[in-house]
Structures are given as structure tokens and as C-alpha cells.
Design a protein around this motif. Structure first.
Motif, mmCIF file in Angstrom:
data_model
loop_
_atom_site.group_PDB
_atom_site.id
_atom_site.type_symbol
_atom_site.label_atom_id
_atom_site.label_comp_id
_atom_site.label_asym_id
_atom_site.label_seq_id
_atom_site.Cartn_x
_atom_site.Cartn_y
_atom_site.Cartn_z
ATOM 1 N N THR A 108 0.840 -1.194 0.000
ATOM 2 C CA THR A 108 0.000 0.000 0.000
ATOM 3 C C THR A 108 0.877 1.248 0.000
ATOM 4 O O THR A 108 1.819 1.349 0.784
ATOM 5 C CB THR A 108 -0.917 0.028 1.243
ATOM 6 O OG1 THR A 108 -1.690 -1.154 1.272
ATOM 7 C CG2 THR A 108 -1.819 1.250 1.226
ATOM 8 N N LEU A 162 1.308 4.863 1.076
ATOM 9 C CA LEU A 162 0.777 5.779 2.075
ATOM 10 C C LEU A 162 1.330 7.176 1.840
ATOM 11 O O LEU A 162 2.513 7.340 1.515
ATOM 12 C CB LEU A 162 1.158 5.316 3.481
ATOM 13 C CG LEU A 162 0.725 3.905 3.886
ATOM 14 C CD1 LEU A 162 1.259 3.569 5.268
ATOM 15 C CD2 LEU A 162 -0.790 3.779 3.832
ATOM 16 N N THR A 173 -4.379 7.139 2.136
ATOM 17 C CA THR A 173 -4.104 6.354 0.942
ATOM 18 C C THR A 173 -4.013 7.334 -0.229
ATOM 19 O O THR A 173 -4.304 8.526 -0.078
ATOM 20 C CB THR A 173 -5.242 5.348 0.676
ATOM 21 O OG1 THR A 173 -6.453 6.069 0.512
ATOM 22 C CG2 THR A 173 -5.359 4.342 1.808
ATOM 23 N N GLU A 174 -3.630 6.833 -1.389
ATOM 24 C CA GLU A 174 -3.545 7.684 -2.587
ATOM 25 C C GLU A 174 -4.887 8.330 -2.930
ATOM 26 O O GLU A 174 -4.920 9.430 -3.464
ATOM 27 C CB GLU A 174 -3.073 6.866 -3.787
ATOM 28 C CG GLU A 174 -1.621 6.474 -3.706
ATOM 29 C CD GLU A 174 -1.215 5.659 -4.904
ATOM 30 O OE1 GLU A 174 -0.582 6.240 -5.815
ATOM 31 O OE2 GLU A 174 -1.537 4.459 -4.929
#
Length: 156
Positions: free
Chosen positions: A100, A102, A125-126
Motif C-alpha cells: 500500500t 501511504l 491512501t492515494e
């Protein structure tokens, strides 16, 4: 925000396994944004992923990157700083999934002449889903190395 950024190692004193950030995305006089892709293995990782409490270190290292960026833009050396504590560290989940990406953002609410500072920090998150938040307090003394004891084996 700055567009010409150096590799993260130029802004923080952390090295090797303790350097948890991948890069500084932006920085200015009051804030910084960094990114980290949760590793597939290594330090702190559990079977379920990266414990969300590691987010506190992601935040602290982003504060360090902000401080280093500001120091370099003033023609000063990057200093060692210390995470003193946090208020209301809240995480939306117990673990960050490996792989993931971040985004860690920090905003300086207060930085005293004595080196004490307070920062509002967020991890998302994106797609901007907030995963963690905290207010952290830091200390950046003039000579951080004076606060780190040296072992007799390390002395000449």
C-alpha cells in the motif's frame, strides 16, 4: 510547495532499516508531504501487515524531513531531533497492508526557539482515505548528538 526535491536521505538522519520513508513529495515553511510504500518484508512487519502504530514513526520521520528541508534551504546542516510524544493517535485499522502506498502529511502548528514543536499529522491512501491521525510533539536541540549516550565500545 517545493518542486525540486533531493532523495529523502538528504533530509533525515535515519539510515538503513530505520529509514522508513521512500521520498519527500513536497515541503514548504509550514508543512511537508512524504510517501512510503508499505514493505513486503523487513523491520516491524507481521503476518497481518505493518502494525498501524508504525504510522507514528512515519509521521515523525516526515517531521524530520520537513525540518531537514527547511535547514537546507537556510544553508544549515540537518539536525537530529526527537519524538517526545503524541496526543490522540488514531488509526482506522490495526495494520497497513504490504504494497500500500501511504501519503504522510505534517503541518507545523508551533515551533519554539527552544526547539520544541507541535505538529498535526495525517496518513492517507492515494485516494485520500484517512488511515491515521495524531498531534505529535518533537524536540530539535541545537546539538542532538549531545543527548545520545555513546557506549564505551564506540569511544576511541
Amino acid at each position: 510547495m517545493s518542486s525540486e526535491l533531493l532523495p529523502i536521505e538528504n533530509y533525515v538522519p535515519h539510515r538503513d532499516a530505520m529509514l522508513l520513508l521512500d521520498r519527500l513529495l513536497s515541503a514548504d515553511a509550514d508543512s511537508a508531504v512524504a510517501e512510503v510504500t508499505v514493505p513486503q518484508g523487513g523491520l516491524f512487519l507481521h503476518d497481518a501487515g505493518m502494525p498501524s502504530w508504525v504510522g507514528m514513526e512515519y509521521m515523525a520521520q516526515t517531521v524530520a524531513a520537513w525540518s531537514g528541508w527547511n535547514a537546507l534551504h537556510k544553508g544549515q546542516p540537518v539536525k537530529i531531533g526527537f519524538l517526545l510524544g503524541s496526543r490522540k493517535y488514531e488509526a482506522a485499522q490495526a495494520f497497513f497492508a504490504p504494497g500500500t502506498r501511504l501519503v504522510v502529511s505534517v503541518h507545523c502548528d508551533l515551533m519554539g526557539d527552544n526547539g520544541l514543536g507541535m505538529f498535526d499529522c495525517r496518513i492517507h491512501t492515494e485516494d485520500e482515505k484517512e488511515l491515521a491521525s495524531a498531534r505529535i510533539s518533537v524536540f530539535e536541540p541545537e546539538d542532538g548528538k549531545a543527548y545520545i549516550p555513546t557506549s564505551p565500545a564506540a569511544s576511541p
